[in-house]
Design a protein around this motif. Structure first.
Motif, PDB file in Angstrom:
ATOM      1  N   SER A 320     -14.416  -5.246  10.713  1.00  0.00           N
ATOM      2  CA  SER A 320     -13.281  -4.801  10.673  1.00  0.00           C
ATOM      3  C   SER A 320     -12.005  -5.479  10.821  1.00  0.00           C
ATOM      4  CB  SER A 320     -13.213  -3.486  12.083  1.00  0.00           C
ATOM      5  OG  SER A 320     -12.641  -4.388  13.423  1.00  0.00           O
ATOM      6  N   GLY A 324      -4.914  -1.324   6.357  1.00  0.00           N
ATOM      7  CA  GLY A 324      -5.228  -0.192   5.518  1.00  0.00           C
ATOM      8  C   GLY A 324      -4.261   0.110   4.153  1.00  0.00           C
ATOM      9  N   PHE A 329      -5.262  -1.192   0.471  1.00  0.00           N
ATOM     10  CA  PHE A 329      -5.829  -2.030   0.296  1.00  0.00           C
ATOM     11  C   PHE A 329      -7.278  -0.740   0.525  1.00  0.00           C
ATOM     12  CE2 PHE A 329      -5.348  -5.593   2.753  1.00  0.00           C
ATOM     13  CZ  PHE A 329      -5.832  -5.978   2.821  1.00  0.00           C
ATOM     14  N   ALA A 331     -11.125   0.754  -1.037  1.00  0.00           N
ATOM     15  CA  ALA A 331     -12.948   0.603  -1.689  1.00  0.00           C
ATOM     16  C   ALA A 331     -12.516  -0.282  -2.376  1.00  0.00           C
ATOM     17  CB  ALA A 331     -13.817   1.489  -1.611  1.00  0.00           C
ATOM     18  N   VAL A 349     -14.131  -4.781   0.276  1.00  0.00           N
ATOM     19  CA  VAL A 349     -13.677  -3.470   0.671  1.00  0.00           C
ATOM     20  C   VAL A 349     -14.971  -2.086   0.388  1.00  0.00           C
ATOM     21  CG1 VAL A 349     -11.785  -1.273   2.008  1.00  0.00           C
ATOM     22  CG2 VAL A 349     -11.370  -4.467   1.294  1.00  0.00           C
ATOM     23  N   GLU A 351     -15.001   0.079   2.671  1.00  0.00           N
ATOM     24  CA  GLU A 351     -14.019   1.864   2.822  1.00  0.00           C
ATOM     25  C   GLU A 351     -12.298   1.074   3.678  1.00  0.00           C
ATOM     26  OE1 GLU A 351     -15.799   5.215   5.095  1.00  0.00           O
ATOM     27  OE2 GLU A 351     -16.160   3.710   7.184  1.00  0.00           O
ATOM     28  N   SER A 352     -11.669   2.239   3.780  1.00  0.00           N
ATOM     29  CA  SER A 352     -10.201   2.262   4.510  1.00  0.00           C
ATOM     30  C   SER A 352      -9.362   3.504   4.580  1.00  0.00           C
ATOM     31  CB  SER A 352      -9.514   1.277   3.000  1.00  0.00           C
ATOM     32  OG  SER A 352      -7.796   0.442   3.485  1.00  0.00           O
ATOM     33  N   SER A 357      -9.644  -1.126   7.943  1.00  0.00           N
ATOM     34  CA  SER A 357     -10.313  -0.998   6.257  1.00  0.00           C
ATOM     35  C   SER A 357     -11.573  -1.206   7.214  1.00  0.00           C
ATOM     36  CB  SER A 357     -10.102  -1.843   5.591  1.00  0.00           C
ATOM     37  OG  SER A 357      -8.657  -0.862   4.937  1.00  0.00           O
ATOM     38  N   ARG A 358     -12.677  -1.621   6.906  1.00  0.00           N
ATOM     39  CA  ARG A 358     -14.176  -1.779   7.071  1.00  0.00           C
ATOM     40  C   ARG A 358     -14.441  -2.633   5.975  1.00  0.00           C
ATOM     41  NH1 ARG A 358     -19.757   0.417   7.002  1.00  0.00           N
ATOM     42  NH2 ARG A 358     -18.720   2.368   5.691  1.00  0.00           N
ATOM     43  N   THR A 535      -2.121   0.665  -3.647  1.00  0.00           N
ATOM     44  CA  THR A 535      -3.958   2.368  -3.309  1.00  0.00           C
ATOM     45  C   THR A 535      -4.085   3.542  -3.827  1.00  0.00           C
ATOM     46  OG1 THR A 535      -4.148   0.886  -0.946  1.00  0.00           O
ATOM     47  CG2 THR A 535      -5.580   3.313  -1.876  1.00  0.00           C
TER      48      THR A 535
END
Length: 562
Positions: A320, A324, A329, A331, A349, A351-352, A357-358, A535
């Motif tokens: 994590s 975001g 950022f 995906a 990345v 998902e954001s 973000s993850r 983004t």
């Protein structure tokens, strides 16, 4: 040039620049003399986080004074006034002084009606604040707005610029739209036993306070950021949203620290754009910040566009990151992973969202390394610009943009290394120009564009600026204003051409553009794309499919030496 910025929370790697600017950061939340229910959790951490953002961005630690209950001198009324007096005594022409306060605000009936037409003083409650003292006719431990204004005027009288930030409010009420984790930073007068009125000594003014101060010749400039406009509420809540590491922080200060740490600090106006874009995450009932004064000042001599690093934490089988869409950022972005200055891998990345973000867990990452690693976003500006413009092009002159009228004026003050500031009104010598046939711009030239809504419905308008060096940013509105423009309303934007910096170093020349993206006003709060242009448009293609009513107007010119 006047440029918008993207808000971010980052660690930055840059040598400390040489400048003489100073900062006084005050955070008050514990209030030992007030009931426990009135104490705040966020302000002291707000001040510490802002101090960390400034110093990480290159601001000298020895030019910063931090005042909380546990950091530096405790911020009692006497100590804060003494620090302000010291700033005034030591101020020098040309420096910028930041005065920041996070804590409780309140109102009380004034003893000086000649200075307060509404009959009330605005109060900033310091650490030793107590309930109303009827004998003295005041709230002990509070600094009055006029006392603060007098000291800021003394700093400016030395020729220093002042940037004042207040993350407090002085209105009663409850902010209900954001959920159970939101708390206001206002005190109702009854909570401090403040009476509805007091016996005031007519128009007499106490020693040391004058009528509305008049700026002396050569006075420094003043800009002010307020977490909430008059009558609105500043709030604290658990941030970052949705993060397991969320903690109580003030929404406004959180956005401010993120924006400064991002390194996108070309002007105070740009910083304001970043804060406004971040606030969209709260929802339609969010308090609206206020930005006033000389917003085209720089930000404490900080250098913009530094490399940005984001701390990582292990989240199950993924990583994590507290950054975001506000930071650009989306995906699919690839990021490099660092421990200290050593690159240890690369991730993508998954998902954001807003504030988080993850990332995928990269193979071969040493055990325990994730907790000490940071991600560095790797994105080419020129690549961003080309993809962004390609996504906007199909929207041209249709949809919500059909009701917009854009007119231009040009100001040519003459080339110099240090360009003159742009006033709120068009400077003398400006002349009309056709936005469809713009001339080349040289050093210090300013293009001023007025965007008017000639249609019958409101639209959400985001001016996006394509620079000659490949960067893409959002533009702030001259004189303020939200992204939502109602029928008959208008906003102004300004772009300043630069072919050299203040040290005479050449800057890129070439074609520049502005795209005025318009969306139908179908949500409670304006949809402002300026804080997330990288983004929303570049990789996800979301702008083109956001809704069928999206539209844009684009204009171009060339920046070159003359």
């Amino acid at each position: 040039m006047t440029k918008g910025v993207v808000a971010a929370l980052v660690g930055l790697l840059l040598a400390t620049p040489a400048h003489a600017d100073r900062a006084l950061l005050i955070g008050v939340g514990s209030y030992p003399n007030l009931p426990a229910s009135l104490r705040l959790q966020a302000p002291e951490e707000d001040a510490r986080r802002l101090a960390a953002a400034l110093t990480s961005a290159g601001f000298p630690r020895d030019r910063l004074e931090l005042m909380t209950a546990t950091d530096g001198t405790p911020p009692t009324r006497a100590a804060v006034l003494a620090s302000l007096d010291r700033l005034a005594a030591e101020a020098v022409r040309g420096e910028q002084v930041l005065v920041y306060f996070s804590g409780h605000g309140a109102q009380a009936p004034t003893l000086t009606p000649a200075l307060e037409p509404d009959g009330f003083d605005e109060l900033y409650l310091m650490l030793d604040a107590r309930a109303w003292d009827g004998g003295a006719g005041r709230v002990p431990g509070a600094v009055l707005d006029k006392e603060l204004a007098a000291r800021i005027s003394a700093i400016r009288a030395k020729g220093a610029d002042v940037w004042f930030v207040a993350d407090a409010c002085h209105a009663g009420g409850v902010f209900r739209s954001g959920g159970a984790d939101i708390r206001t930073k206002a005190l109702d007068t009854k909570q401090l036993s403040i009476p509805a009125r007091v016996s005031a000594p007519g128009d007499a003014l106490p020693p040391g306070l004058a009528e509305a101060p008049v700026d002396p010749a050569g006075a420094g400039r003043l800009a002010a950021f307020f977490a909430a406009a008059p009558g609105a509420l500043a709030i604290e809540r658990r941030l970052p949203l949705g993060s397991p590491d969320a903690r109580p922080l003030s929404q406004f200060s959180y956005a401010l620290a993120r924006a400064i740490a991002a390194g996108r600090v070309r002007s105070l106006r740009d910083l304001a754009v970043a804060i406004e874009a971040t606030d969209a995450g709260i929802g339609g009932g969010a308090p609206k910040p206020s930005f006033e004064g000389s917003l085209d000042m720089g930000v404490l001599g900080l250098t913009p566009d530094r490399p940005r690093r984001y701390p990582l934490a292990r989240a199950g089988r993924t990583l994590s990151m507290p950054a975001g869409i506000e930071e650009g950022f989306a995906a699919g972005d690839r990021v490099a992973l660092y421990i200290a200055d050593t690159r240890v891998g690369e991730s993508v990345v998954l998902e954001s969202g807003i504030g988080a973000s993850r990332l995928a867990m990269p193979p071969g990452l040493p055990p325990g390394a994730a907790e000490g690693a940071a991600a560095l976003q790797i994105v080419g500006d020129a690549e961003h610009q080309a993809a962004l413009f390609a996504a906007i092009a199909p929207l041209s002159a249709r949809g919500a943009a059909e009701g917009l009228e854009v007119t231009g004026r040009l100001w040519r003050p003459g080339a110099s290394r240090v360009c003159p500031p742009l006033s709120a009104d068009d400077p003398p010598g400006t002349r009309p120009v056709s936005m469809l046939a713009l001339p080349a711009l040289g050093q210090c030239d300013v293009l001023i564009a007025t965007i008017a809504n000639r249609g019958t419905v409101a639209v959400d308008v985001s001016p996006i600026y394509f620079e000659a060096d490949g960067k893409v940013t959002g533009l702030g509105y001259v004189g303020g204003g939200s992204a939502r423009i109602g029928p008959g309303e208008q906003r102004r934007i300004a772009v300043r051409a630069l072919t050299q910096d203040k040290q005479g170093k050449p800057l890129p020349e070439g074609v520049e553009r502005v795209a005025i993206v318009a969306l139908p006003a179908v949500t409670r709060s304006p949809r402002d794309l300026r804080g997330a242009v990288g983004t929303v448009v570049t990789r996800s293609g979301a702008l083109a499919s956001l809704d069928v009513g999206a539209g844009a107007l684009t204009y171009r010119w060339r920046v070159e030496k003359r």
